[in-house]
Write a protein that holds these residues in place. Structure first.
Motif, PDB file in Angstrom:
ATOM      1  N   GLY A 176       0.825  -1.201   0.000  1.00 21.11           N
ATOM      2  CA  GLY A 176       0.000   0.000   0.000  1.00 21.11           C
ATOM      3  C   GLY A 176       0.854   1.244   0.000  1.00 21.11           C
ATOM      4  N   PRO A 177       0.210   2.418   0.044  1.00 21.59           N
ATOM      5  CA  PRO A 177       0.928   3.697   0.005  1.00 21.59           C
ATOM      6  C   PRO A 177       1.688   3.963   1.305  1.00 21.59           C
ATOM      7  CG  PRO A 177      -1.419   3.963  -0.490  1.00 21.59           C
ATOM      8  CD  PRO A 177      -1.241   2.604   0.085  1.00 21.59           C
ATOM      9  N   VAL A 178       2.498   5.017   1.285  1.00 24.35           N
ATOM     10  CA  VAL A 178       3.243   5.408   2.479  1.00 24.35           C
ATOM     11  C   VAL A 178       2.956   6.881   2.777  1.00 24.35           C
ATOM     12  CG1 VAL A 178       5.086   3.744   2.092  1.00 24.35           C
ATOM     13  CG2 VAL A 178       5.293   6.047   1.130  1.00 24.35           C
ATOM     14  N   LEU A 179       3.121   7.255   4.051  1.00 28.12           N
ATOM     15  CA  LEU A 179       3.107   8.650   4.462  1.00 28.12           C
ATOM     16  C   LEU A 179       4.525   9.193   4.330  1.00 28.12           C
ATOM     17  CD1 LEU A 179       0.926   8.632   7.717  1.00 28.12           C
ATOM     18  CD2 LEU A 179       0.332   9.717   5.554  1.00 28.12           C
ATOM     19  N   LEU A 180       4.678  10.329   3.658  1.00 30.95           N
ATOM     20  CA  LEU A 180       5.976  10.981   3.512  1.00 30.95           C
ATOM     21  C   LEU A 180       5.999  12.191   4.437  1.00 30.95           C
ATOM     22  CD1 LEU A 180       8.706  11.261   2.045  1.00 30.95           C
ATOM     23  CD2 LEU A 180       7.516  12.629   0.310  1.00 30.95           C
ATOM     24  N   VAL A 181       6.847  12.156   5.460  1.00 27.30           N
ATOM     25  CA  VAL A 181       6.807  13.129   6.551  1.00 27.30           C
ATOM     26  C   VAL A 181       7.982  14.096   6.452  1.00 27.30           C
ATOM     27  CG1 VAL A 181       6.904  13.410   9.056  1.00 27.30           C
ATOM     28  CG2 VAL A 181       5.597  11.519   8.058  1.00 27.30           C
ATOM     29  N   ASP A 182       7.672  15.391   6.540  1.00 27.04           N
ATOM     30  CA  ASP A 182       8.702  16.434   6.559  1.00 27.04           C
ATOM     31  C   ASP A 182       8.227  17.548   7.492  1.00 27.04           C
ATOM     32  OD1 ASP A 182      11.073  17.674   5.964  1.00 27.04           O
ATOM     33  OD2 ASP A 182      10.649  18.024   3.850  1.00 27.04           O
ATOM     34  N   ASP A 183       9.122  18.518   7.752  1.00 22.27           N
ATOM     35  CA  ASP A 183       8.749  19.592   8.667  1.00 22.27           C
ATOM     36  C   ASP A 183       8.034  20.744   7.959  1.00 22.27           C
ATOM     37  OD1 ASP A 183      11.020  20.276   7.298  1.00 22.27           O
ATOM     38  OD2 ASP A 183      12.139  21.036   9.013  1.00 22.27           O
ATOM     39  N   LEU A 184       8.574  21.203   6.817  1.00 20.39           N
ATOM     40  CA  LEU A 184       8.065  22.404   6.171  1.00 20.39           C
ATOM     41  C   LEU A 184       8.049  22.230   4.659  1.00 20.39           C
ATOM     42  CD1 LEU A 184       7.320  25.499   6.234  1.00 20.39           C
ATOM     43  CD2 LEU A 184       9.778  25.948   6.108  1.00 20.39           C
ATOM     44  N   SER A 185       6.965  22.660   4.039  1.00 20.18           N
ATOM     45  CA  SER A 185       6.907  22.718   2.577  1.00 20.18           C
ATOM     46  C   SER A 185       6.741  24.175   2.176  1.00 20.18           C
ATOM     47  CB  SER A 185       5.734  21.891   2.041  1.00 20.18           C
ATOM     48  OG  SER A 185       5.635  22.032   0.640  1.00 20.18           O
ATOM     49  N   ASP A 186       7.813  24.752   1.588  1.00 21.05           N
ATOM     50  CA  ASP A 186       7.711  26.152   1.186  1.00 21.05           C
ATOM     51  C   ASP A 186       7.516  26.316  -0.305  1.00 21.05           C
ATOM     52  OD1 ASP A 186      10.218  25.397   0.417  1.00 21.05           O
ATOM     53  OD2 ASP A 186      11.279  27.057   1.357  1.00 21.05           O
ATOM     54  N   SER A 187       7.769  25.273  -1.070  1.00 18.83           N
ATOM     55  CA  SER A 187       7.523  25.363  -2.512  1.00 18.83           C
ATOM     56  C   SER A 187       6.819  24.118  -3.046  1.00 18.83           C
ATOM     57  CB  SER A 187       8.841  25.554  -3.267  1.00 18.83           C
ATOM     58  OG  SER A 187       9.620  24.368  -3.200  1.00 18.83           O
ATOM     59  N   GLY A 188       6.908  23.010  -2.305  1.00 16.49           N
ATOM     60  CA  GLY A 188       6.328  21.744  -2.745  1.00 16.49           C
ATOM     61  C   GLY A 188       7.278  20.881  -3.545  1.00 16.49           C
ATOM     62  N   TRP A 189       8.479  21.411  -3.890  1.00 13.07           N
ATOM     63  CA  TRP A 189       9.362  20.641  -4.772  1.00 13.07           C
ATOM     64  C   TRP A 189      10.138  19.548  -4.044  1.00 13.07           C
ATOM     65  CZ3 TRP A 189       8.018  20.246  -9.359  1.00 13.07           C
ATOM     66  CH2 TRP A 189       7.472  21.312 -10.066  1.00 13.07           C
ATOM     67  N   THR A 190      10.473  19.741  -2.785  1.00 13.99           N
ATOM     68  CA  THR A 190      11.118  18.651  -2.039  1.00 13.99           C
ATOM     69  C   THR A 190      10.189  17.455  -1.970  1.00 13.99           C
ATOM     70  OG1 THR A 190      12.481  20.150  -0.715  1.00 13.99           O
ATOM     71  CG2 THR A 190      12.067  17.957   0.185  1.00 13.99           C
ATOM     72  N   LEU A 191       8.924  17.709  -1.651  1.00 18.83           N
ATOM     73  CA  LEU A 191       7.947  16.615  -1.586  1.00 18.83           C
ATOM     74  C   LEU A 191       7.752  15.984  -2.958  1.00 18.83           C
ATOM     75  CD1 LEU A 191       5.257  18.277   0.724  1.00 18.83           C
ATOM     76  CD2 LEU A 191       6.940  16.525   1.368  1.00 18.83           C
ATOM     77  N   ALA A 192       7.717  16.801  -4.023  1.00 17.09           N
ATOM     78  CA  ALA A 192       7.504  16.264  -5.366  1.00 17.09           C
ATOM     79  C   ALA A 192       8.671  15.380  -5.803  1.00 17.09           C
ATOM     80  CB  ALA A 192       7.305  17.409  -6.358  1.00 17.09           C
ATOM     81  N   VAL A 193       9.899  15.848  -5.561  1.00 19.75           N
ATOM     82  CA  VAL A 193      11.076  15.072  -5.966  1.00 19.75           C
ATOM     83  C   VAL A 193      11.191  13.797  -5.131  1.00 19.75           C
ATOM     84  CG1 VAL A 193      13.602  15.080  -6.011  1.00 19.75           C
ATOM     85  CG2 VAL A 193      12.335  17.055  -6.868  1.00 19.75           C
ATOM     86  N   ALA A 194      10.948  13.906  -3.816  1.00 20.56           N
ATOM     87  CA  ALA A 194      11.012  12.717  -2.954  1.00 20.56           C
ATOM     88  C   ALA A 194       9.920  11.719  -3.324  1.00 20.56           C
ATOM     89  CB  ALA A 194      10.890  13.131  -1.489  1.00 20.56           C
TER      90      ALA A 194
END
Length: 723
Positions: free
Chosen positions: A684-702
């Motif tokens: 199944g899917p996973v939760l991707l956890v980070d502290d701050l999203s200021d542009s969304g690109w770290t989350l998109a690349v990860a």
């Protein structure tokens, strides 16, 4: 013109004024300085700068002058006006005086050809143009020269925007120097503003060619607003300020405006007041144009008690009977504050003006101060890139090559355009190859001026002296004196008491966690120029699902809790229990809400089966502990972390524009073998956890890396988003 002719002109001017203000008694008379300005424009064809308080009647000057000039065969008046709300008010006011007015701005592009044809046919008396049009290549090269040749009167409304010494500098306004240079001899020019101190007045006069030696008329009046009663009420926190509004909004006279410093705060305040039964509407930069118009009409017709607005509803909005202005948070400049409170009390004897300062104000000031004119090396880099290009470069094409956010990059280019170093053409920007020097002394002075203005607002909020006198002195009003009306002059009029019910409701509203995190779906344009082959739409199989955040840094609820935790200088440490509890609430609401895995919808995604964190160089303990606590509460395994590649450990990740950020992130992360194995085995899917999203690109690349490594889906979960 002889004295009898001037007497006839004065009578005609008063007659036009009567139509403008719908006076049927025949008693309407221009103020003496209104007449002096009209006389200078119509009889003497001079240039005039009028600095007068809001509500004094500056628009009457240019509408009356327009009517008189048109009767005498002059071409149409061109008014450069900064805001759509102001334009709509001006068109309606012109119609009352029998003046045909049309606009050219971003909201009516489909009408431009028709409007231009009507102007050419002589059917338009007044053309209102947004300053941004002045440097649109087609308009600048094709329309502006013809317009300058035919113009009977040029009006620069809210002229303080020309000056970068002022609080609301707009580079597009400085293109007016080109139009002024192209005006035929003898065409009068009028500049108006309510918010200019002596330095700004001198700067505007110089730029408009109304300085010494040009026989210009400068009319500067006293800035007292006798209808306004100014007050400051200091309350413990955001919840108390919201509760105060809920308890006391109905007691404020008439209808009015509640100003906030951010879009998120405007939306929060609107939602809460509606929940409490108040009829209010939101008005921000995100509000659709049709909704803005409806909100303006509702306020004008008193169908709402208040508009909850950002500075998007600022200069020029004209409602004579506006009964109050409340600020939920302090603007960073007393001049900007004077301008906004000037919306109230223009046609009534008494209006309340109340400032409710907040602890978050300073952080918001700092954010907006961070978009000042860039350092010289970045400016030189931009000029070099343009100089090396064999074609004009658009903003998206420039972004991968220059480390500046798009809005800051665009503002910088506009300043360079005014300075003659670059030029906007079809397809983008080019360099002129003209010598250009970085005026570091001027930029440093402007920065110091901003700091001085911020200190002035701190002083205003704590002063025990007359508040109106304080604001007038900030505007270099030589006639400033105690007003006798403000809370410091006549005593406090507002109690700081709030009801328990309103306070509980406010705390509940502000304490409600959760904000959407929209996934990135398109790669930035221009990446090929820096060797990155990504372009177009991100394949669906490599995107994340929509995600969630605990809150926005710009809101007055969880934002106040998260800002100090995520500040650059904040110490790292394990996530605290109250934050974990709130994140769990977000997860529970997310799971059961629309699109959630526990929503019961036929197309609901599978439930997450594991947790993955994003490696953090600044807050490893915070992110790591957040991931492990979520895994523990959700009874899911902590599968691992998206790590920095060894060669990227010391690489600085750009926090400027999207293209630069993707360029830096593209090869910065890696999925360790053990995480790849766990993803392959996960059902199944996973939760991707980070502290701050200021542009969304770290989350998109990860997320892309995780999907390519075998993850069946990725749900981003962060503590905060920047917007």
């Amino acid at each position: 013109m002889t004295n009898p002719d001037r007497a006839d002109l004065r009578a005609s001017a008063d007659s036009v004024l009567a139509r403008l203000v719908s006076d049927t008694t025949g008693k309407a008379r221009l103020r003496e300085d209104q007449w002096r300005a009209i006389e200078a424009l119509v009889a003497d064809k001079r240039r005039a700068l009028v600095v007068q308080r809001t509500g004094w009647g500056k628009s009457a000057v240019y509408f009356v002058a327009t009517s008189l000039l048109r009767e005498r065969g002059s071409g149409p008046t061109v008014i450069v006006s900064p805001l759509l709300a102001l334009m709509r008010n001006q068109v309606e006011a012109a119609a009352r005086a029998g003046i045909s007015a049309r606009t050219i701005n971003s909201s009516n592009t489909e009408e431009w050809d028709t409007v231009q044809a009507e102007v050419a046919a002589g059917e338009v008396d007044v053309l209102l143009v947004s300053p941004e049009r002045l440097n649109n290549p087609d308009f600048r090269d094709q329309v502006l020269p013809k317009l300058a040749a035919a113009t009977g009167l040029l009006v620069v409304d809210e002229a303080h925007c020309i000056s970068d010494w002022g609080h609301d500098f707009r580079p597009d306004y400085r293109r007016l120097r080109t139009m002024l240079a192209d005006l035929p001899a003898g065409v009068p020019v009028l500049a108006t503003t309510a918010t200019a101190n002596a330095r700004v007045t001198a700067d505007v006069a110089e730029q408009l060619g109304t300085g010494a030696g040009t026989d210009a008329l400068v009319l500067r009046g006293a800035l007292d607003r006798e209808s306004l009663s100014l007050s400051v009420l200091r309350l413990p926190d955001a919840a108390n300020r919201l509760a105060w509004l809920a308890d006391h909004l109905g007691e404020l006279p008439g209808s009015g405006i509640i100003y906030t410093l951010t879009v998120a705060a405007a939306e929060e305040v609107t939602a809460y007041l509606r929940q409490c039964g108040h009829t209010v509407a939101s008005y921000t930069g995100r509000t659709e144009n049709a909704d803005r118009q409806q909100a303006e009409e509702d306020l004008l017709a008193n169908r709402v008690k208040a508009l909850v607005a950002t500075s998007a509803l600022g200069m020029g909005f004209d409602k004579p009977d506006l009964g109050f202005v409340v600020h939920m948070g302090s603007p960073s400049s007393p001049i900007a504050y004077y301008q906004q409170v000037g919306r109230a009390g223009r046609g009534v004897e008494h209006a309340e003006v109340l400032l409710l300062p907040g602890k978050e104000d300073e952080a918001i000031w700092q954010y907006f101060a961070s978009v000042a004119f860039p350092p010289e090396e970045l400016v030189r880099r931009t000029l070099a890139v343009l100089g090396q290009a064999d074609r004009p470069l658009s903003l998206p094409a420039l972004e991968p090559l220059v480390e500046l956010r798009r809005t800051r990059l665009e503002t910088m280019l506009k300043v360079l355009d005014v300075d003659g170093a670059v030029r906007r053409v079809k397809g983008g920007w080019t360099t002129t190859a003209q010598p250009w020097s970085y005026d570091s002394e001027r930029y440093a002075w402007v920065a110091r001026q901003r700091e001085s203005e911020q200190q002035a607002m701190r002083d205003y909020a704590t002063s025990t002296d007359c508040r109106m006198e304080f604001l007038r002195r900030q505007l270099d009003d030589d006639e400033a004196a105690p007003c006798g009306r403000c809370d410091n002059c006549s005593g406090a009029r507002f109690s700081d008491k709030v009801s328990g019910a309103a306070l509980d409701a406010a705390r509940g509203e502000l304490g409600r966690p959760g904000a959407d995190v929209e996934p990135r779906k398109m790669w930035p344009t221009g990446l090929a120029a820096v060797g990155i082959s990504l372009k177009g739409r991100i394949p669906e199989a490599e995107q994340s699902f929509p995600g969630r955040a605990l809150g926005r840094l710009s809101d007055i609820g969880w934002g106040n809790r998260l800002r100090p935790m995520l500040a650059a200088q904040a110490p790292d440490g394990p996530v605290q229990d109250d934050v974990v509890k709130a994140v769990v609430t977000v997860l529970a609401d997310w799971a059961k809400g629309p699109g959630g895995w526990a929503s019961g919808a036929a197309d609901a995604p599978p439930r997450p089966v594991g947790v993955v964190t994003v490696a953090s160089r600044g807050r490893p303990q915070l992110v790591g502990s957040l991931g492990s606590r979520i895994a523990e509460v959700g009874r899911m395994p902590l599968l691992g972390s998206v790590e920095y590649a060894p060669e990227a450990m010391d690489t600085r990740i750009s926090r400027t524009n999207s293209a630069q950020r993707v360029r830096a992130l593209h090869e910065a992360f890696t999925v360790p073998p053990e995480l790849a194995e766990a993803l392959a085995a996960a059902d199944g899917p996973v939760l991707l956890v980070d502290d701050l999203s200021d542009s969304g690109w770290t989350l998109a690349v990860a997320a892309r890396l995780l999907r390519r490594a075998g993850a069946r889906g990725v749900f981003p979960l962060v503590l905060a988003i920047q917007t």
